[in-house]
Design a protein around this motif. Structure first.
Motif, PDB file in Angstrom:
ATOM      1  N   UNK A 106       0.851  -1.260  -0.082  1.00  0.00           N
ATOM      2  CA  UNK A 106      -0.109   0.071   0.025  1.00  0.00           C
ATOM      3  C   UNK A 106       0.719   1.186   0.091  1.00  0.00           C
ATOM      4  N   UNK A 107       0.128   2.442  -0.391  1.00  0.00           N
ATOM      5  CA  UNK A 107       0.804   3.620  -0.179  1.00  0.00           C
ATOM      6  C   UNK A 107       0.260   4.519   0.765  1.00  0.00           C
ATOM      7  N   UNK A 108       0.939   5.018   1.726  1.00  0.00           N
ATOM      8  CA  UNK A 108       0.623   5.911   2.863  1.00  0.00           C
ATOM      9  C   UNK A 108       0.797   7.442   2.267  1.00  0.00           C
ATOM     10  N   UNK A 109       0.393   8.342   3.113  1.00  0.00           N
ATOM     11  CA  UNK A 109       0.782   9.656   2.666  1.00  0.00           C
ATOM     12  C   UNK A 109       2.193  10.008   2.564  1.00  0.00           C
ATOM     13  N   UNK A 110       3.138   9.362   3.485  1.00  0.00           N
ATOM     14  CA  UNK A 110       4.572   9.825   3.477  1.00  0.00           C
ATOM     15  C   UNK A 110       5.321   8.511   3.101  1.00  0.00           C
ATOM     16  N   UNK A 111       4.963   7.479   2.313  1.00  0.00           N
ATOM     17  CA  UNK A 111       5.655   6.418   1.926  1.00  0.00           C
ATOM     18  C   UNK A 111       4.933   5.352   1.464  1.00  0.00           C
ATOM     19  N   UNK A 112       5.845   4.288   1.056  1.00  0.00           N
ATOM     20  CA  UNK A 112       5.452   3.150   0.576  1.00  0.00           C
ATOM     21  C   UNK A 112       5.783   1.956   1.235  1.00  0.00           C
ATOM     22  N   UNK A 113       4.725   1.185   1.682  1.00  0.00           N
ATOM     23  CA  UNK A 113       4.787  -0.100   2.451  1.00  0.00           C
ATOM     24  C   UNK A 113       4.691  -1.437   1.808  1.00  0.00           C
ATOM     25  N   UNK A 114       5.759  -2.216   1.957  1.00  0.00           N
ATOM     26  CA  UNK A 114       5.798  -3.407   1.017  1.00  0.00           C
ATOM     27  C   UNK A 114       5.423  -4.731   1.819  1.00  0.00           C
ATOM     28  N   UNK A 115       5.386  -5.690   0.930  1.00  0.00           N
ATOM     29  CA  UNK A 115       4.925  -7.034   1.843  1.00  0.00           C
ATOM     30  C   UNK A 115       5.306  -7.328   2.781  1.00  0.00           C
ATOM     31  N   UNK A 116       6.715  -7.112   3.056  1.00  0.00           N
ATOM     32  CA  UNK A 116       7.507  -7.559   4.431  1.00  0.00           C
ATOM     33  C   UNK A 116       7.256  -6.679   5.529  1.00  0.00           C
ATOM     34  N   UNK A 117       6.111  -5.678   5.500  1.00  0.00           N
ATOM     35  CA  UNK A 117       6.021  -4.883   6.531  1.00  0.00           C
ATOM     36  C   UNK A 117       6.915  -3.596   6.531  1.00  0.00           C
ATOM     37  N   UNK A 118       8.172  -3.594   5.623  1.00  0.00           N
ATOM     38  CA  UNK A 118       8.844  -2.229   5.640  1.00  0.00           C
ATOM     39  C   UNK A 118       8.107  -1.239   4.873  1.00  0.00           C
ATOM     40  N   UNK A 119       8.445   0.021   5.363  1.00  0.00           N
ATOM     41  CA  UNK A 119       8.048   1.274   4.771  1.00  0.00           C
ATOM     42  C   UNK A 119       9.211   2.126   4.489  1.00  0.00           C
ATOM     43  N   UNK A 120       9.291   2.760   3.224  1.00  0.00           N
ATOM     44  CA  UNK A 120      10.131   3.656   2.559  1.00  0.00           C
ATOM     45  C   UNK A 120       9.342   4.496   2.571  1.00  0.00           C
ATOM     46  N   UNK A 121       9.997   5.696   3.455  1.00  0.00           N
ATOM     47  CA  UNK A 121       9.439   6.883   3.398  1.00  0.00           C
ATOM     48  C   UNK A 121       9.939   8.051   2.453  1.00  0.00           C
ATOM     49  N   UNK A 122       9.041   8.488   1.679  1.00  0.00           N
ATOM     50  CA  UNK A 122       9.404   9.319   0.458  1.00  0.00           C
ATOM     51  C   UNK A 122       8.566  10.469   0.377  1.00  0.00           C
ATOM     52  N   UNK A 123       9.128  11.535  -0.584  1.00  0.00           N
ATOM     53  CA  UNK A 123       8.187  12.667  -0.814  1.00  0.00           C
ATOM     54  C   UNK A 123       7.936  12.877  -2.202  1.00  0.00           C
ATOM     55  N   UNK A 124       8.364  11.987  -3.013  1.00  0.00           N
ATOM     56  CA  UNK A 124       8.460  12.092  -4.542  1.00  0.00           C
ATOM     57  C   UNK A 124       8.038  10.817  -5.111  1.00  0.00           C
ATOM     58  N   UNK A 125       6.964  10.356  -5.608  1.00  0.00           N
ATOM     59  CA  UNK A 125       6.660   8.914  -6.113  1.00  0.00           C
ATOM     60  C   UNK A 125       6.583   9.437  -7.602  1.00  0.00           C
ATOM     61  N   UNK A 126       7.495   8.607  -8.363  1.00  0.00           N
ATOM     62  CA  UNK A 126       7.683   8.629  -9.892  1.00  0.00           C
ATOM     63  C   UNK A 126       7.098   7.496 -10.398  1.00  0.00           C
ATOM     64  N   UNK A 127       6.024   7.490 -11.141  1.00  0.00           N
ATOM     65  CA  UNK A 127       5.370   6.168 -11.671  1.00  0.00           C
ATOM     66  C   UNK A 127       5.984   5.786 -13.089  1.00  0.00           C
ATOM     67  N   UNK A 128       6.854   4.822 -13.107  1.00  0.00           N
ATOM     68  CA  UNK A 128       7.506   4.412 -14.378  1.00  0.00           C
ATOM     69  C   UNK A 128       6.736   3.279 -14.904  1.00  0.00           C
ATOM     70  N   UNK A 129       5.313   3.190 -14.999  1.00  0.00           N
ATOM     71  CA  UNK A 129       4.407   1.938 -14.816  1.00  0.00           C
ATOM     72  C   UNK A 129       4.021   1.714 -16.300  1.00  0.00           C
ATOM     73  N   UNK A 130       4.495   2.578 -17.038  1.00  0.00           N
ATOM     74  CA  UNK A 130       4.046   2.259 -18.481  1.00  0.00           C
ATOM     75  C   UNK A 130       2.782   2.448 -18.941  1.00  0.00           C
ATOM     76  N   UNK A 131       2.483   1.517 -19.988  1.00  0.00           N
ATOM     77  CA  UNK A 131       1.215   1.781 -20.465  1.00  0.00           C
ATOM     78  C   UNK A 131       0.256   0.689 -20.743  1.00  0.00           C
TER      79      UNK A 131
END
Ligand SMILES: Cc1cc2nc3c(=O)[nH]c(=O)nc-3n(C[C@H](O)[C@H](O)[C@H](O)COP(=O)(O)OP(=O)(O)OC[C@H]3O[C@@H](n4cnc5c(N)ncnc54)[C@H](O)[C@@H]3O)c2cc1C
Length: 495
Positions: free
Chosen positions: A317-342
């Motif tokens: 999931x994505x939270x207001x200040x970061x990205x939480x991965x399946x292992x429960x770890x949260x990466x705190x970010x302020x800029x989210x770049x979507x290179x998720x294509x087409x």
């Protein structure tokens, strides 16, 4: 009642512009090119992210009849492609035929009056004798539905909507996606951001990019002796053809060449990334060629930087200040770049609603049956319709091979129609079925079916698991057939 136009072309990228040039050549001068963006160039207008460059050498990635002797590098940056598109539009008098900020919603064949009725967002309706859709393959941006993305409080940028005014300096950034776009973008973001986390679902094969500036003296030679640039194009195109035809399409017969490309990419990775665990994570677990190959000298190296981390756990999931991965770890970010294509297969094919003869809906027909188009350009029950971004149309690695083969196909088809004094063409069911059977059989020996592609998440495959994008023949074959297909593969009628 005469239609408003000889032809309506949808899309002002290199595809729509190629169709326009051919229509002009055929004497169908009264056409309009409708474009939803505010300017021309398609891919090269929309994409402006840092690091954007062509990944096919520019001598090949351009119209053969309009060489540009002044490419600054072997692989020109995106902005030069945009300028080249503008030059072509001006030289071939296309600009005055273009209408921007015009979103086409659909088109319906009017059998009584033998014309297409094209509906534009806002309610305007245009009519034309012929319809050509050049709406692109990689033109409908995709954002995966990550839970919580709407709550993110920082800056979100999709690579197709780059914010030139946003400064990445000192940011804690994430790039989601590791496709061809990310390979170009990640090194640029890493240079500026304080921290960069790259979220990878599928590692990508990357081979070295032999890219150099083209010295002014060489540009002068290209300009004064065009044959020299033609020769360079021929050499480059032959290399690409070998990679594609032998390594990808004839995988069954030529596995060693495919494996050789994979080994080259692994040696490249080994030479560039110090950490063994990172190398392991960056190593693809599917065969080379299942996805479009990428080229870079800086992507792998970026993962040695102290401010860059590769995250391979899936995003929960994505939270207001970061990205939480399946292992429960949260990466705190302020800029989210979507290179998720087409999104190719759900939104494109076709990109607008197209209703042909007897009320047949093209999108439904393709989904209920199989994705198909005769020679990658025409479909039975869709008279006077050219689908330029079709199943089985993409030929070779440079898109210009495709559009120029399609221009030749148009030339032969319209030439015959005019010779018969006819105005309406339609491909026969028989010709279409034979073509579909042939490409299906040929694909059987390609890496897509003989190799291991199941974990590649490649846009070459549609929702039914069919590799229905690429034409599984040499580009020479595509061009030969474009000027020699049996004329009786079409019916011709008067309007
Ligand atoms: C980042 C990136 C890099 C690429 N690099 C390469 C490369 O190195 N080599 C290569 O061969 N290919 C490359 N490609 C593929 C590239 O898309 C093609 O090479 C080529 O530009 C396609 O031209 P096109 O005209 O078919 O489509 P596009 O350039 O996508 O143009 C389609 C146009 O149709 C318009 N449109 C769509 N729907 C509508 C609608 N409903 N109404 C009105 N207008 C509409 C779009 O706005 C767009 O302008 C790249 C693609 C991307 C995204």
């Amino acid at each position: 009642m005469a239609p408003h136009y000889d032809a309506v072309v949808v899309g002002a990228g290199f595809g729509g512009m190629g169709a326009g040039i051919e229509l002009d050549r055929l004497g169908l001068r009264d056409f309009v090119i409708l474009e939803r963006e505010s300017d021309l160039g398609g891919t090269w207008h929309v994409n402006r992210y840092p690091g954007l460059a062509v990944d096919i050498a520019s001598v090949t990635y351009s119209y053969s009849f309009e060489p540009n002797p002044h490419w600054s590098r072997l692989f020109a940056p995106g902005a030069e492609l945009k300028r080249y598109a503008e030059h072509v539009a001006d030289k071939y008098d296309l600009r005055r035929r273009m209408r921007f900020d015009t979103v086409v919603e659909g088109a319906r064949w009017d059998a009584e009056h033998h014309r297409w009725v094209v509906t534009i967002q806002g309610g305007e309706v245009l009519t034309a004798r012929y319809l050509a859709t050049a709406t692109g393959f990689l033109s409908q941006p995709y954002t995966p539905p990550f839970p919580g993305i709407d709550t993110f409080a920082g800056k979100i940028i999709h690579t197709t909507a780059w914010d030139d005014g946003y400064d990445l300096t000192g940011r804690r950034a994430a790039v989601i996606g590791t496709g061809a776009t990310a390979v170009q973008l990640v090194p640029e973001v890493a240079r500026k951001a304080a921290e960069l986390t790259v979220f990878q679902r599928t590692p990508i094969w990357v081979v070295p990019k032999i890219d150099v500036a083209i010295p002014p003296a060489v540009q002068k030679v290209f300009d004064r002796v065009p044959l020299t640039q033609k020769a360079a194009r021929l050499v480059n195109t032959t290399m690409l053809e070998a990679l594609m035809v032998i390594g990808v399409l004839h995988y069954r017969e030529a596995k060693p060449l495919n494996r050789g490309a994979g080994v080259l990419a692994k040696v490249h990775l080994r030479a560039q990334v110090r950490d063994a665990d990172t190398r392991r994570k960056l190593t693809p677990h599917y065969d080379f060629g299942c996805k479009r190959p990428t080229f870079s000298n800086t992507y792998f190296r970026t993962f040695n930087r102290p401010n860059v981390r590769l995250e391979t756990n899936s995003i929960e999931r994505i939270e207001p200040d970061g990205i939480v991965t399946a292992d429960g770890h949260k990466t705190e970010i302020d800029t989210l770049i979507l290179a998720t294509g087409f999104n190719l297969w759900d939104v494109n094919f076709p990109a607008i609603e197209i209703i042909g003869r007897d009320g047949v809906n093209l999108g439904k027909f393709w989904r209920d049956n199989r994705f198909q188009a005769y020679e990658g350009i025409t479909v039975p029950k869709f008279p006077n319709f050219l689908s330029l971004n079709s199943p089985y149309s993409y030929s070779g690695l440079s898109y210009f091979t495709t559009i120029e083969a399609q221009m030749k196909h148009m030339g032969r088809l319209f030439g015959e129609m005019f010779r018969r004094d006819a105005q309406v063409f339609e491909v026969t069911e028989r010709a279409n079925t034979e073509f579909l059977d042939r490409v299906t059989e040929k694909l059987g020996s390609s890496v897509f079916y003989e190799g291991q592609c199941s974990t590649a998440h490649s846009y070459y495959f549609n929702q039914h698991g069919e590799a229905a994008l690429l034409r599984p023949t040499s580009t020479l074959n595509a061009h030969r057939e474009a000027v020699s297909f049996p004329l009786e593969d079409y019916t011709y009628a008067t309007a």
